[in-house]
Design a protein around this motif. Structure first.
Motif, PDB file in Angstrom:
ATOM      1  N   SER A 153       0.913  -1.459  -0.139  1.00 34.99           N
ATOM      2  CA  SER A 153      -0.112   0.007  -0.116  1.00 34.99           C
ATOM      3  C   SER A 153       0.762   1.183  -0.155  1.00 34.99           C
ATOM      4  CB  SER A 153      -0.905   0.112   1.301  1.00 34.99           C
ATOM      5  OG  SER A 153      -1.757  -1.055   1.088  1.00 34.99           O
ATOM      6  N   VAL A 154       1.989   1.246   1.007  1.00 33.92           N
ATOM      7  CA  VAL A 154       2.873   2.295   0.920  1.00 33.92           C
ATOM      8  C   VAL A 154       3.487   2.627  -0.116  1.00 33.92           C
ATOM      9  CG1 VAL A 154       4.872   3.468   2.122  1.00 33.92           C
ATOM     10  CG2 VAL A 154       2.873   2.377   3.539  1.00 33.92           C
ATOM     11  N   THR A 155       4.038   1.539  -0.905  1.00 32.69           N
ATOM     12  CA  THR A 155       4.770   1.700  -1.895  1.00 32.69           C
ATOM     13  C   THR A 155       3.960   1.960  -3.056  1.00 32.69           C
ATOM     14  OG1 THR A 155       6.283  -0.099  -1.231  1.00 32.69           O
ATOM     15  CG2 THR A 155       6.208   0.118  -3.569  1.00 32.69           C
ATOM     16  N   PHE A 156       2.670   1.423  -3.547  1.00 32.57           N
ATOM     17  CA  PHE A 156       1.912   1.887  -4.436  1.00 32.57           C
ATOM     18  C   PHE A 156       1.369   3.468  -4.607  1.00 32.57           C
ATOM     19  CE2 PHE A 156      -2.446   2.150  -6.229  1.00 32.57           C
ATOM     20  CZ  PHE A 156      -2.058   1.877  -7.507  1.00 32.57           C
ATOM     21  N   PHE A 157       1.000   3.680  -3.604  1.00 34.79           N
ATOM     22  CA  PHE A 157       0.539   5.277  -3.503  1.00 34.79           C
ATOM     23  C   PHE A 157       1.573   6.186  -3.370  1.00 34.79           C
ATOM     24  CE2 PHE A 157      -3.206   3.093  -1.745  1.00 34.79           C
ATOM     25  CZ  PHE A 157      -4.105   3.534  -2.616  1.00 34.79           C
ATOM     26  N   SER A 158       2.927   5.779  -3.001  1.00 34.96           N
ATOM     27  CA  SER A 158       3.878   6.667  -3.058  1.00 34.96           C
ATOM     28  C   SER A 158       4.600   6.800  -4.627  1.00 34.96           C
ATOM     29  CB  SER A 158       4.982   6.112  -2.114  1.00 34.96           C
ATOM     30  OG  SER A 158       4.890   6.069  -0.688  1.00 34.96           O
ATOM     31  N   ILE A 159       4.509   5.666  -5.216  1.00 35.53           N
ATOM     32  CA  ILE A 159       4.859   5.479  -6.760  1.00 35.53           C
ATOM     33  C   ILE A 159       4.033   6.487  -7.479  1.00 35.53           C
ATOM     34  CG2 ILE A 159       4.878   4.411  -8.723  1.00 35.53           C
ATOM     35  CD1 ILE A 159       6.226   2.204  -6.953  1.00 35.53           C
ATOM     36  N   LEU A 160       2.517   6.363  -7.205  1.00 36.35           N
ATOM     37  CA  LEU A 160       1.623   7.095  -8.021  1.00 36.35           C
ATOM     38  C   LEU A 160       1.771   8.712  -7.566  1.00 36.35           C
ATOM     39  CD1 LEU A 160      -1.868   5.008  -7.814  1.00 36.35           C
ATOM     40  CD2 LEU A 160      -0.165   5.229  -9.635  1.00 36.35           C
ATOM     41  N   LEU A 161       2.244   9.134  -6.389  1.00 36.45           N
ATOM     42  CA  LEU A 161       2.423  10.399  -6.154  1.00 36.45           C
ATOM     43  C   LEU A 161       3.703  10.966  -6.429  1.00 36.45           C
ATOM     44  CD1 LEU A 161       1.107  10.623  -2.460  1.00 36.45           C
ATOM     45  CD2 LEU A 161       0.382  11.977  -4.250  1.00 36.45           C
ATOM     46  N   CYS A 162       4.751  10.136  -6.526  1.00 36.68           N
ATOM     47  CA  CYS A 162       5.958  10.515  -6.702  1.00 36.68           C
ATOM     48  C   CYS A 162       6.703  10.402  -8.021  1.00 36.68           C
ATOM     49  CB  CYS A 162       7.118  10.268  -5.693  1.00 36.68           C
ATOM     50  SG  CYS A 162       6.600  10.871  -4.043  1.00 36.68           S
ATOM     51  N   SER A 163       6.239   9.576  -8.744  1.00 37.47           N
ATOM     52  CA  SER A 163       6.832   9.169  -9.939  1.00 37.47           C
ATOM     53  C   SER A 163       6.169   9.767 -11.159  1.00 37.47           C
ATOM     54  CB  SER A 163       7.277   7.572 -10.445  1.00 37.47           C
ATOM     55  OG  SER A 163       5.731   7.131 -10.138  1.00 37.47           O
ATOM     56  N   GLN A 164       7.111   9.771 -12.151  1.00 36.35           N
ATOM     57  CA  GLN A 164       6.248   9.951 -13.664  1.00 36.35           C
ATOM     58  C   GLN A 164       5.360   8.926 -14.192  1.00 36.35           C
ATOM     59  OE1 GLN A 164       6.783  13.127 -15.048  1.00 36.35           O
ATOM     60  NE2 GLN A 164       8.643  13.818 -14.481  1.00 36.35           N
ATOM     61  N   ILE A 165       4.175   9.267 -13.903  1.00 42.48           N
ATOM     62  CA  ILE A 165       3.197   7.864 -14.434  1.00 42.48           C
ATOM     63  C   ILE A 165       3.105   7.678 -15.877  1.00 42.48           C
ATOM     64  CG2 ILE A 165       1.887   8.173 -12.028  1.00 42.48           C
ATOM     65  CD1 ILE A 165      -0.269   9.653 -13.590  1.00 42.48           C
ATOM     66  N   ASN A 166       3.440   8.574 -16.660  1.00 45.35           N
ATOM     67  CA  ASN A 166       3.598   8.419 -18.124  1.00 45.35           C
ATOM     68  C   ASN A 166       4.765   7.591 -18.511  1.00 45.35           C
ATOM     69  OD1 ASN A 166       5.458  10.520 -17.444  1.00 45.35           O
ATOM     70  ND2 ASN A 166       5.234  11.701 -19.314  1.00 45.35           N
ATOM     71  N   ASN A 167       5.713   7.003 -17.524  1.00 50.81           N
ATOM     72  CA  ASN A 167       6.627   6.329 -17.724  1.00 50.81           C
ATOM     73  C   ASN A 167       6.086   4.852 -17.765  1.00 50.81           C
ATOM     74  OD1 ASN A 167       9.295   4.633 -17.429  1.00 50.81           O
ATOM     75  ND2 ASN A 167      10.339   6.429 -17.354  1.00 50.81           N
ATOM     76  N   PHE A 168       6.200   4.112 -18.704  1.00 47.22           N
ATOM     77  CA  PHE A 168       5.738   2.694 -18.823  1.00 47.22           C
ATOM     78  C   PHE A 168       6.224   1.902 -17.983  1.00 47.22           C
ATOM     79  CE2 PHE A 168       7.838   3.470 -22.692  1.00 47.22           C
ATOM     80  CZ  PHE A 168       8.904   2.384 -22.739  1.00 47.22           C
ATOM     81  N   TYR A 169       7.665   1.888 -18.106  1.00 51.83           N
ATOM     82  CA  TYR A 169       8.312   1.143 -17.019  1.00 51.83           C
ATOM     83  C   TYR A 169       7.704   1.065 -15.560  1.00 51.83           C
ATOM     84  CZ  TYR A 169      11.879   1.222 -20.534  1.00 51.83           C
ATOM     85  OH  TYR A 169      12.628   1.032 -21.617  1.00 51.83           O
ATOM     86  N   VAL A 170       7.429   2.311 -14.929  1.00 46.40           N
ATOM     87  CA  VAL A 170       6.488   2.311 -13.805  1.00 46.40           C
ATOM     88  C   VAL A 170       5.549   1.471 -13.792  1.00 46.40           C
ATOM     89  CG1 VAL A 170       5.488   3.837 -12.170  1.00 46.40           C
ATOM     90  CG2 VAL A 170       7.558   4.750 -13.351  1.00 46.40           C
ATOM     91  N   TRP A 171       4.731   1.263 -14.851  1.00 47.67           N
ATOM     92  CA  TRP A 171       3.524   0.681 -14.848  1.00 47.67           C
ATOM     93  C   TRP A 171       3.903  -0.920 -14.713  1.00 47.67           C
ATOM     94  CZ3 TRP A 171      -0.858   2.554 -13.418  1.00 47.67           C
ATOM     95  CH2 TRP A 171      -1.064   4.061 -13.377  1.00 47.67           C
ATOM     96  N   TYR A 172       4.961  -1.406 -15.526  1.00 48.02           N
ATOM     97  CA  TYR A 172       5.566  -2.640 -15.301  1.00 48.02           C
ATOM     98  C   TYR A 172       5.540  -3.120 -13.989  1.00 48.02           C
ATOM     99  CZ  TYR A 172       6.571  -2.652 -20.395  1.00 48.02           C
ATOM    100  OH  TYR A 172       6.624  -2.730 -21.894  1.00 48.02           O
ATOM    101  N   VAL A 173       6.334  -2.327 -13.192  1.00 49.74           N
ATOM    102  CA  VAL A 173       6.516  -2.406 -11.554  1.00 49.74           C
ATOM    103  C   VAL A 173       5.387  -2.648 -10.979  1.00 49.74           C
ATOM    104  CG1 VAL A 173       7.589  -1.360  -9.552  1.00 49.74           C
ATOM    105  CG2 VAL A 173       9.035  -1.450 -11.698  1.00 49.74           C
TER     106      VAL A 173
END
Length: 361
Positions: free
Chosen positions: A81-101
């Motif tokens: 939960s912490v990892t998922f929401f922190s990634i959504l908040l802080c990362s560039q969500i248009n980067n498809f590598y982030v969505w693989y993770v």
């Protein structure tokens, strides 16, 4: 998402280059995930206690583990939960590598959650069973491969297998590369799961591995560094540095409550998901074999189980008193804290060996 929101609200009023810099986002995301875990951790532990989500201890395991039966498990829910929401908040969500993770994190997290839930309901350690767990792990891994190499049109013919410590030598595996990628994801997930057996044993090596992967992401994602060090350049993977910082922060928060004597265990929910994410990032970076070095401790633990099973089925004899390897030392009488710290040291050495690879030319 947070970056997009700040741009929309304040982009015309402030100079935001510092806020959008990679260094700032790495530091900010690390502390965000760390303090988020420290804040919600105690509340979740109390809730898991009320729900009686206690650790299921094997009857044939070390007797010292019987005292762990009143410790909550499924702490991986907090980690994810912490990892998922922190990634959504802080990362560039248009980067498809982030969505693989994120796909690997949530997909394997669901498998681990169902497995943990089945253990609690059945009141034994079988959970989904070996076949059921492996089937769903394989299904998600194959679907991830489909996204990577079919939908995104990533050409296998253009990919060479990088050999650590041999910069001028690489292998072209062709279609066999897909088999390697499959085993990296599933194998990494299971290896982390097998190592998760003592208080704090697995989470510190995960932090070391994520540190190595984070540094590798920065090097592989920088054209000048990649060319200088004779390694494949992969555009856009610098964003994984932020992901690694988030996971390290969440892992340190978990260690606060998981260190000996543990207040909570991550369960298969955490170990399967974090293991799969580590494998997925190694594939994205095209450093599949480097992962074997960075996660050397997990490899040793997994090999100890494989060797034990093969010898027992072939010759009716056991090589170790009990597998995985940490149980062998427990039954030899080595105190649990000593095993844990020594395994941390071994994992740190493997991380250094992995990073030394970049300086060998």
């Amino acid at each position: 998402m947070l970056i997009w929101l700040i741009k929309k609200l304040f982009g015309s009023y402030f100079e935001l280059s510092t806020i959008f810099s990679l260094t700032f986002r790495v530091i900010f995301s690390f502390f965000l995930s760390l303090f988020s875990f420290l804040y919600i951790g105690p509340k979740c532990i109390l809730w898991l206690r009320r729900m009686r989500c206690f650790q299921i201890v094997r009857d044939y395991g070390p007797k010292s583990h019987y005292s762990k039966r009143d410790i909550p498990t499924m702490g991986g829910i907090i980690l994810i939960s912490v990892t998922f929401f922190s990634i959504l908040l802080c990362s560039q969500i248009n980067n498809f590598y982030v969505w693989y993770v994120l796909f690997a994190l949530l997909g394997y997290g669901v498998i681990g959650f169902v497995d943990d839930y089945c253990k609690l309901v059945k009141k034994d350690n079988s959970g989904l069973g070996c076949f059921g767990k492996y089937f769903w792990q394989s299904t998600i891994a194959l679907f991830l491969l489909f996204i990577m190499f079919v939908i995104d049109n990533r050409k296998i013919s253009d990919i060479n297998l990088v050999i650590p410590f041999f910069k001028e030598f690489s292998l072209k595996l062709g279609i066999w590369y897909l088999l390697l990628v499959y085993f990296v994801i599933v194998g990494s997930s299971n290896a982390v799961n097998l190592t998760d057996g003592l208080d704090g044993l697995v989470i510190v090596p995960i932090i070391f591995i994520l540190t190595g992967i984070g540094l590798t992401s920065y090097i592989v994602g920088d054209l000048n560094f990649a060319n200088y060090l004779y390694i494949p350049y992969v555009e856009g993977v610098k964003e994984l540095v932020v992901v690694c910082a988030i996971m390290i922060g969440a892992s340190l928060g978990f260690l606060w409550f998981n260190t000996y004597p543990a207040q909570i265990f991550m369960g298969d929910t955490g170990s399967l998901s974090f293991g799969a994410v580590i494998g997925t990032m190694a594939i994205i970076l095209r450093q599949e074999l480097l992962l074997l070095v960075l996660s050397g401790l997990f490899v040793l633990e997994a090999l100890s189980v494989i060797v034990q099973v093969i010898f027992f089925k072939s010759f009716g004899r056991r090589v170790f008193l009990m597998a995985p390897l940490h149980h062998h030392f427990e039954l030899q009488g080595c105190p649990e804290p000593r095993i844990i710290v020594r395994f941390w040291i071994i994992s740190f050495i493997f991380m250094l060996l992995g990073l030394i690879n970049f300086r060998i030319q």
